[in-house]
Design a protein around this motif. Sequence first.
Motif, PDB file in Angstrom:
ATOM      1  N   LEU A  71     -36.703  -0.761 -19.862  1.00 35.70           N
ATOM      2  CA  LEU A  71     -36.321  -2.083 -20.534  1.00 35.70           C
ATOM      3  C   LEU A  71     -35.849  -2.315 -22.065  1.00 35.70           C
ATOM      4  O   LEU A  71     -36.111  -1.577 -22.218  1.00 35.70           O
ATOM      5  CB  LEU A  71     -38.051  -2.608 -20.411  1.00 35.70           C
ATOM      6  N   TYR A  72     -35.266  -3.989 -21.556  1.00 33.43           N
ATOM      7  CA  TYR A  72     -34.130  -3.707 -22.692  1.00 33.43           C
ATOM      8  C   TYR A  72     -32.694  -2.414 -22.790  1.00 33.43           C
ATOM      9  O   TYR A  72     -32.270  -2.163 -23.611  1.00 33.43           O
ATOM     10  CB  TYR A  72     -34.530  -3.542 -24.720  1.00 33.43           C
ATOM     11  N   SER A  73     -32.032  -2.386 -22.036  1.00 35.26           N
ATOM     12  CA  SER A  73     -31.379  -1.455 -20.974  1.00 35.26           C
ATOM     13  C   SER A  73     -29.837  -1.365 -21.468  1.00 35.26           C
ATOM     14  O   SER A  73     -29.387  -0.473 -21.800  1.00 35.26           O
ATOM     15  CB  SER A  73     -31.290  -1.385 -19.372  1.00 35.26           C
ATOM     16  N   GLY A  74     -29.340  -2.068 -22.141  1.00 36.54           N
ATOM     17  CA  GLY A  74     -28.446  -2.629 -22.631  1.00 36.54           C
ATOM     18  C   GLY A  74     -27.152  -2.310 -21.787  1.00 36.54           C
ATOM     19  O   GLY A  74     -27.220  -2.815 -20.336  1.00 36.54           O
ATOM     20  N   ALA A  75     -26.569  -2.132 -21.534  1.00 38.36           N
ATOM     21  CA  ALA A  75     -25.511  -1.043 -21.192  1.00 38.36           C
ATOM     22  C   ALA A  75     -25.796   0.267 -20.513  1.00 38.36           C
ATOM     23  O   ALA A  75     -24.521   0.738 -19.336  1.00 38.36           O
ATOM     24  CB  ALA A  75     -23.809  -0.594 -21.593  1.00 38.36           C
ATOM     25  N   GLY A  76     -26.835   0.131 -19.996  1.00 37.26           N
ATOM     26  CA  GLY A  76     -26.694   1.763 -19.109  1.00 37.26           C
ATOM     27  C   GLY A  76     -27.596   2.798 -20.013  1.00 37.26           C
ATOM     28  O   GLY A  76     -27.219   4.016 -19.416  1.00 37.26           O
ATOM     29  N   LEU A  77     -27.638   2.874 -21.926  1.00 36.01           N
ATOM     30  CA  LEU A  77     -27.387   4.438 -22.330  1.00 36.01           C
ATOM     31  C   LEU A  77     -28.673   5.413 -21.423  1.00 36.01           C
ATOM     32  O   LEU A  77     -28.157   6.230 -21.646  1.00 36.01           O
ATOM     33  CB  LEU A  77     -27.605   3.921 -23.774  1.00 36.01           C
ATOM     34  N   VAL A 122     -31.456  -8.921 -20.528  1.00 35.09           N
ATOM     35  CA  VAL A 122     -31.287 -10.276 -20.805  1.00 35.09           C
ATOM     36  C   VAL A 122     -29.403 -10.800 -21.111  1.00 35.09           C
ATOM     37  O   VAL A 122     -28.676 -11.242 -20.242  1.00 35.09           O
ATOM     38  CB  VAL A 122     -32.259 -10.608 -21.590  1.00 35.09           C
ATOM     39  N   ASN A 123     -28.545 -10.067 -22.269  1.00 33.01           N
ATOM     40  CA  ASN A 123     -27.379  -9.567 -22.206  1.00 33.01           C
ATOM     41  C   ASN A 123     -26.602  -9.800 -21.001  1.00 33.01           C
ATOM     42  O   ASN A 123     -26.819  -8.404 -20.531  1.00 33.01           O
ATOM     43  CB  ASN A 123     -26.557  -9.526 -23.115  1.00 33.01           C
ATOM     44  N   THR A 173     -30.495  -8.378 -14.386  1.00 32.50           N
ATOM     45  CA  THR A 173     -30.172  -9.544 -15.832  1.00 32.50           C
ATOM     46  C   THR A 173     -31.123 -10.479 -15.771  1.00 32.50           C
ATOM     47  O   THR A 173     -31.526 -11.644 -15.055  1.00 32.50           O
ATOM     48  CB  THR A 173     -28.461 -10.318 -15.269  1.00 32.50           C
ATOM     49  N   GLY A 174     -31.982 -10.596 -16.487  1.00 33.78           N
ATOM     50  CA  GLY A 174     -32.741 -11.416 -17.327  1.00 33.78           C
ATOM     51  C   GLY A 174     -33.742 -10.922 -18.550  1.00 33.78           C
ATOM     52  O   GLY A 174     -33.105  -9.396 -19.239  1.00 33.78           O
ATOM     53  N   TRP A 214     -39.234 -10.811 -15.620  1.00 34.89           N
ATOM     54  CA  TRP A 214     -39.250  -9.809 -14.983  1.00 34.89           C
ATOM     55  C   TRP A 214     -40.733  -9.189 -14.535  1.00 34.89           C
ATOM     56  O   TRP A 214     -41.067  -9.041 -13.883  1.00 34.89           O
ATOM     57  CB  TRP A 214     -37.917  -8.568 -15.125  1.00 34.89           C
ATOM     58  N   LEU A 215     -41.406  -9.451 -15.751  1.00 35.90           N
ATOM     59  CA  LEU A 215     -42.515  -7.800 -15.563  1.00 35.90           C
ATOM     60  C   LEU A 215     -43.661  -9.128 -15.278  1.00 35.90           C
ATOM     61  O   LEU A 215     -44.458  -8.148 -14.512  1.00 35.90           O
ATOM     62  CB  LEU A 215     -42.809  -7.393 -17.620  1.00 35.90           C
TER      63      LEU A 215
END
Length: 392
Positions: free
Chosen positions: A252-258, A275-276, A299-300, A305-306
């Motif tokens: 959750l809140y995965s950004g660019a996939g770090l 979300v971004n 994306t959301g 989503w949850l």
Amino acid sequence: MQPPTFATVTIERILPGGLGLAHIEGFTLFVGLAAPGDVVRVRINRIRGKVLWASIEEIIQPGPERVEAPCPYFGVCGGCDFQQLSYRAQLKAKTEIIRDCLRRIAQIESPPEIAMHPALQEWQYRARANWQLDPVTQRLGYFESGSRRVCDVDVCAVLAPRLQAVLGRVRAELQAGSVDDLPRDIRAVVGDDDLSVAPPLAEFQLSDISLAIGGETYYFNAESFFQATPGLLEGLIAEAIRDVRGELAIDLYSGAGLFTLPLARRFTRVFGVEVNTRAATYAVRNLQHARLENAEIVTGDVGQWLRGQAGSFSQVDFLLLDPPRAGAENIVIKGILELNPHHISYVSCDPATLARDLKKLLAAGYALSGIAAFDMFPQTHHVETVAHLERI
Ligand SMILES: C[S@@+](CC[C@H](N)C(=O)[O-])C[C@H]1O[C@@H](n2cnc3c(N)ncnc32)[C@H](O)[C@@H]1O
């Protein structure tokens, strides 16, 4: 009793938020830019009931870990608030801040040992910057502490040298041309070989740049979130994911996939939620580049989503969340509890909101199995924390 305008106090310790704690005549004082053991004459700036906010007027006797702040903008620039502390004292203060939050906010009587990972570089470490330009004063730098006034910063002591060179180049543009041709808000980030500036200016483009971390390659640019301290990221990923493996992981809140990429190597199926749109697009690209087809980026909004996931998964083995400073909203905690993951890894850049959220997770049947901290932001009170929770 009316509080005094000036007082002489001894700083007891550093509190969450980075302020020093002192007491006088039944009042609690929060003192900026203080060091434990300092005896200081302070000016009271703000009063709320029995709590006073104060600034140092004179250091009567420095505490044992007080050092001379090397940066000429220290105390004015809002960027660094720990330069008055030796690096050892910064690490100690951050460990105490986390422990304090776990005790006071999460109400954990005996928090586990906190493994603190020091920075690889105490200075010139920041690979991402956000500069402000005031068109009236023509100042270029960072906002002053607690204000929207711009502090004119020629050389920033925590900036990576390649970003310092960009700042110098922007200043040269400002001196040579018209301020109206320059943006007010400038973001810049450096990768392994390249840099990205938003909006593009002078010879700098809003390029895609990349960083190699722990065997993965991550693409991003100055407009999408990426962690500001690359040196500690391999260790952060290793601690957040440990040696977990299984069927299903959620990021959750995965950004660019770090964390999504390394999770996709360990789990059969992975969902990342971000979300971004720009960050999510990079996450998809980073997964494609790594030829990982078992991860899906949604994306959301995490909470939305949850809400739609109850009953979708028979078993979630691992759930990682890395929210912004505000932590996880109630709807997010509720959604996580409904998913009932076996293991939760909570990556946080604010110990206070982490502790608030841990309290809810612990009350709902999870046990804290470990906690580690990474000093991603030397010279500031900020710290990255990873907490592991197991379903009881
Ligand atoms: C602290 S960053 C972590 C990103 C990533 N895990 C990393 O380490 O690079 C938080 C991320 O959460 C995203 N975000 C903020 N609020 C969100 C929300 N309500 N739903 C989904 N993503 C959100 C931000 O865009 C940002 O990318």
